[in-house]
Design an enzyme around this catalytic site. Sequence first.
Site, PDB file in Angstrom:
ATOM      1  N   TYR A  25       3.967  37.799  54.966  1.00 39.77           N
ATOM      2  CA  TYR A  25       5.389  37.863  54.600  1.00 39.77           C
ATOM      3  C   TYR A  25       5.815  39.378  55.157  1.00 39.77           C
ATOM      4  CZ  TYR A  25       9.190  38.283  51.123  1.00 39.77           C
ATOM      5  OH  TYR A  25      10.456  38.560  50.830  1.00 39.77           O
ATOM      6  N   ASP A  75      -2.160  36.292  49.447  1.00 42.59           N
ATOM      7  CA  ASP A  75      -0.850  36.201  48.968  1.00 42.59           C
ATOM      8  C   ASP A  75      -0.841  34.252  48.808  1.00 42.59           C
ATOM      9  OD1 ASP A  75       1.751  35.263  48.469  1.00 42.59           O
ATOM     10  OD2 ASP A  75       2.707  36.908  49.801  1.00 42.59           O
ATOM     11  N   LYS A  90       9.080  32.366  43.301  1.00 44.08           N
ATOM     12  CA  LYS A  90       9.282  31.208  43.967  1.00 44.08           C
ATOM     13  C   LYS A  90       8.890  29.992  42.974  1.00 44.08           C
ATOM     14  CE  LYS A  90      10.261  34.272  47.154  1.00 44.08           C
ATOM     15  NZ  LYS A  90       9.573  34.607  48.064  1.00 44.08           N
ATOM     16  N   ARG A 113       5.863  49.734  29.107  1.00 43.76           N
ATOM     17  CA  ARG A 113       5.032  49.824  30.583  1.00 43.76           C
ATOM     18  C   ARG A 113       3.671  49.504  30.609  1.00 43.76           C
ATOM     19  NH1 ARG A 113       4.235  54.593  32.617  1.00 43.76           N
ATOM     20  NH2 ARG A 113       6.201  55.547  31.339  1.00 43.76           N
TER      21      ARG A 113
HETATM   22  C1  LIG Z   1       9.291  35.914  48.502  1.00 43.20           C
HETATM   23  C2  LIG Z   1       7.902  36.136  49.084  1.00 43.20           C
HETATM   24  C3  LIG Z   1       7.183  37.268  48.812  1.00 43.20           C
HETATM   25  C4  LIG Z   1       7.905  38.635  47.968  1.00 43.20           C
HETATM   26  O1  LIG Z   1       8.223  38.360  46.806  1.00 43.20           O
HETATM   27  P1  LIG Z   1       9.558  38.764  45.912  1.00 43.20           P
HETATM   28  O2  LIG Z   1       9.383  38.260  44.538  1.00 43.20           O
HETATM   29  O3  LIG Z   1      10.881  38.457  46.633  1.00 43.20           O
HETATM   30  O4  LIG Z   1       9.330  40.522  45.894  1.00 43.20           O
HETATM   31  C5  LIG Z   1       5.915  37.716  48.876  1.00 43.20           C
HETATM   32  N1  LIG Z   1       5.148  36.811  49.672  1.00 43.20           N
HETATM   33  C6  LIG Z   1       5.809  35.366  50.038  1.00 43.20           C
HETATM   34  C7  LIG Z   1       4.764  34.510  50.791  1.00 43.20           C
HETATM   35  C8  LIG Z   1       6.773  35.161  49.496  1.00 43.20           C
HETATM   36  O5  LIG Z   1       7.633  34.153  49.924  1.00 43.20           O
END
Ligand SMILES: *Cc1c(COP(=O)(O)O)cnc(C)c1O
Length: 392
Positions: free
Chosen positions: A110, A182, A207, A57
Amino acid sequence: MKRDELHLSTRAVHSELDEKRVNRPVASPIYLSATFEAADVEEQIRLEAEGDTFYTRYGNPTLTAVERTLAALEGTESALVFGSGMSAITTTLLSFLGNGDHAVFQREVYGGTFRFAREVLPRFGVEVSFVDCAETEGFRQALRDNTRLVYLESPTNPTLKLVDLSAVAAIAQSRGVKTFIDSTFATPFNTRPGDYGIDGILHSATKYLGGHCDLLGGALAGSREIVRDVRSYLKVLGGILDPHAAYLLLRGVKTLGVRMDRHNRSALAVARAFGGHARVRSVFYPMLESHSQHELARRQMQGGGGVVSLELQGTLETAKRFVNRLELFRIAPSLGGVESLVSIPCLTSHAMLSREEREQAGIRDSLVRLALGIEDAEDLIADIANALAGLG
Ligand SMILES: *Cc1c(COP(=O)(O)O)cnc(C)c1O
């Protein structure tokens, strides 16, 4: 060769280790160990304070390998990985915000981030304002004396709107406010937000970075100081990445360059192919000349990424029939993997908004989001054309 002069794909495969050891494995091993032993008590005290061989951790060599690679890709001093994108986002926000603070969020973020900002942060005494991402001056007007951070996302989902990164970063900097973005949809292949003055770069590694729809993960890249601060909270909040998933992420990210190159080309080809189609009312893609922020896209993006959204002529029923007729696109949430996926945002990612809120955000019922994989573009175009032709 100088490390900081290497290009993206070279960095992706050459950044996991910091020293040249003889006979080392070419693929980083997976350290599936929850804990590490020390030679003596003095060493244990040192390991607890620093390093990645105390308790997983607190850090783990497989996580370090992927963190080094992500920092090299974003061109930042440091990086930190998490068990999901949402863990990266919430841990980072909780690290910097507290009772009496104010935060500025762009409105189109998001869904999970929006809920966290609107429902969770106020419970901890944090005031939150929302600003339209394309209205740069709105960010200046939203700043208050107690503003701690500005939170951005670019391009947005699913209409692919952009934020002017250097303009918003300069506004925030002039008031001593930190900026976070993000950057999941952009990836370091298309934009490196640090080059525009953004302080912290967040990703859902689920992603494009992972790239194969086989893991959940998140990341933060930034200065040593920012990453150190967030790591200290991650140790308490506990949303760490599993070493096995870290290995998959490292394996995936090594091919980021070739995959993004394909995503960019295929998406542009799809966007161009259906702009003038009789069944398509509009196409959303940053690299199309018709995109409202095309100039900005060319200034701050190498390519538009793998997501193209099509607003069909017709209703939700039309969108459903189109999606059901596609053969190569699988009906699934997410994006950034090698397989093409499709979704109808008003039924999935944006179902929690009211119809008016969706219309305001430009998300009509007949909007379909295509997340292109790495299949041959001709086949994807033929599949879309066939599904459109069948609408009658
Ligand atoms: C999928 C996504 C998230 C969340 O990510 P997880 O890995 O599903 O927790 C946050 N921001 C964007 C732009 C995303 O496409």
